[in-house]
Design an enzyme around this catalytic site. Structure first.
Site: not given
Ligand code: PEP
Ligand code: MG
Length: 577
Positions: A190, A300, A335, A434, A457-458, A468, A505
């Protein structure tokens, strides 16, 4: 002087005075209790005041930080309103004839035990964190102790904490805060997300911080490196001078960079790179505007679905249409719903999976729940009338998945046509790369899709087979692994063969060390955290595309991440003087 190291959750450099944030003392004597009836009354009062406190925070937030944060507190209020939860505490109170405080703690422990048997996902961690937050709030009200908050801080504070919960940061005195250091928390915690959205430096995963730093110590955060965070505690005079100069230089540079926010992102030799922002809500889009965002490369949409009830087509349409209008003709890549993995949508009540990251995720889930998917597609096709909206499918691992998704777009358009609802029937459709499968199939996919965007990231997670979200193996999550970079190069080349563009991205797109390399590998679009836009424009404008291409070829031939990094630090990406 002491130097601590952690992980950079939000980059920057700053100095200030330590503000040690410790949880309020909640100790009590369990033997001192009132009559059972009185304990039950104390419990009810404490629940009521805790609810009022949360309501107050939520209302303040809706106006300032936006809905995204307010919903966290709504979730906590829902816990307080949950009849089963209240009943469990009351039962405990009756069974054990104990203090209300003890009953609350026992029930919390019971839930924490249950959570520890569940899969270790970020979503479960968040739910437990919320429950912990709520129970602490009820306990404090029961004990009638003053809340220790971040709501009034001395000027230039650097908050040092073991961990920060949403309720701590929600009421935070933002004008006096310079940065954060927390012992716990990963890059997706967070505090990491919050710090990024406020453009404040934050170091997370910094062991020993609470022990090493004392109230009012001079603290300097040097988080210019995107991986390693350096925290200096009471540096000597010489070091202070050096760090102060670096900070001044950094701030001046940020101000300078902001002036570039409206310039074109083009290399010295004329290669145009589309620069877009990543957003998760309309509030993010408004903030991105301040940093000059002209387009969105990744919206997202999960956030709309994680709040509670599933959003109806109309609610989604209004959000997407508003985003398209705000961008005034600028590209908006939305997305489609990407849940599963570590993101759970309660309202769907999906069965637990042994291996959720390899499970019913992204497009797989949407193809299984066609009605859910069709509602989103209809909302998107309707919104596409208002701008340059494009649709992108996540977690694709076969050409058939793309074709099936495209068929559903056609069906959604037919449904709208039948009802005479205005829409655009054929917006560009793209694929997120991804999975390793999508890399190997990139040429096939780009024959049919209008564009691809790499979710690094993925992609890093799946190419390197490393979770991850698991802090314990974060050293295996190698951002600059040659395996990942070759996957990027292959994808960009495959798209180019079909005359389509390839973007990135994932977080890599905003990493200054990676940008010249991505450009050199043929990536044509970068979608980054909004605050990284000005520096990325400046960087692109300083590059020579041909030199980037040569350097990228050299990098592709390297075998280790260390070699890649060393090379990227030395590379001359610009024109010779
Ligand atoms: C990615 O995987 O790189 C990406 C952009 O998607 P997310 O981080 O939302 O999974
Ligand atoms: Mg992803």
């Amino acid at each position: 002087m002491q130097t601590l190291s952690g992980l950079t959750a939000s980059p920057g450099i700053c100095s200030g005075k330590a503000y040690i944030f410790r949880a309020v003392d909640l100790s009590y004597d369990p033997a001192r209790m009132e009559s059972p009836g009185e304990e039950a009354k104390r419990l009810k009062d404490a629940f009521d005041s805790a609810w009022r406190e949360l309501d107050g925070i939520k209302n303040t937030l809706s106006g300032s930080m936006g809905e995204e944060y307010a919903h966290i507190f709504r979730a906590q209020m829902t816990i307080l309103e949950d009849d089963d939860f209240r009943q469990e505490i009351t039962d405990k109170l009756n069974e054990a004839a104990c203090r209300a405080e003890t009953a609350v703690e026992e029930v919390y422990k019971m839930y924490a035990g249950l959570f520890s048997q569940m899969e270790d996902s970020a979503y479960n961690a968040q739910r437990l964190a919320d429950l912990n937050d709520v129970c602490q709030r009820v306990l404090r009200n029961l004990l009638d102790r003053e809340e220790i908050t971040l709501s009034s801080l001395p000027p230039e504070s650097i908050v040092i904490a073991k961990e920060l919960f949403p309720s701590d940061t929600a009421v935070m005195d933002r004008k006096n805060i310079r940065g954060f250091v927390t012992e716990r928390g990963g890059l997706t915690s967070h505090v990491a997300i919050l710090a990024k959205s406020l453009s404040l430096p934050a170091a997370v995963g910094t062991p020993g911080a609470m022990e090493a730093v004392k109230k009012k110590d001079a603290v300097f955060l040097d988080l210019r490196d995107y991986e390693k965070a350096l925290v200096y505690v009471n540096p000597g005079v010489e070091k202070q001078k050096e760090l102060t100069a670096l900070e001044k230089e950094y701030l001046e540079r940020q101000m300078e960079l902001l002036k570039m926010k409206d310039l074109e992102s083009v290399t010295l030799d004329g290669r145009k790179i589309t620069l877009s922002a990543n957003i998760g809500s309309l509030e993010d889009l408004a903030a991105a505007g301040e940093f000059g965002a002209k387009s969105v490369g990744l919206f997202r949409t999960e956030f709309l679905f994680l709040k509670g009830d599933l959003p109806r087509e109309e609610e989604q349409y209004l959000v997407y249409a508003e985003a398209a209008k705000k961008l005034a003709g600028g590209m908006l890549i939305v997305r489609t719903l990407d849940i599963g993995g570590d993101k759970e949508v309660k309202a769907l009540n999906l069965p637990k999976e042994e291996n959720p990251f390899l499970g019913l995720r992204g497009i797989r889930l949407c193809l299984k729940y066609e009605e859910l998917f069709l509602a989103q597609l209809r909302a998107l096709l309707r919104a596409a009338v208002h701008g340059d909206l494009r649709i992108m499918f996540p977690m694709v691992s076969s050409v058939l998945e793309f074709r099936r998704a495209r068929e559903l777009v056609v069906r959604a358009a037919a449904e709208l046509r039948e009802k005479g609802i205005p829409h655009k029937s054929d917006p560009p459709l793209g694929v997120m790369v991804e999975t390793p499968a999508a890399v190997f199939l990139a040429e096939d996919l780009t024959r049919e899709a209008s564009f691809v965007s790499m979710g690094t990231n993925d992609l890093t997670q799946y190419v390197l087979s490393v979770d991850r979200g698991n802090e314990a193996i974060s050293s295996y999550y190698r951002t600059f692994s040659p395996a990942v970079l070759r996957a990027v190069g292959l994808t960009a080349a495959a798209a180019a063969k079909n005359g389509k563009w390839a973007g990135v991205c994932g977080e890599l797109a905003g990493n200054p060390m990676a940008v010249p390399l991505l450009v050199g590998l043929g990536v044509e679009e970068l979608s980054v955290t909004a605050s990284a836009l000005p520096q990325t424009i400046a960087l692109i404008r300083s590059l020579n595309f041909n030199r980037c291409r040569e350097a990228a070829q050299k990098v592709l031939a390297m075998s280790t991440e260390d070699d890649v990094k060393a090379c990227l630090q030395q590379c001359a990406w610009r024109d010779p003087p």
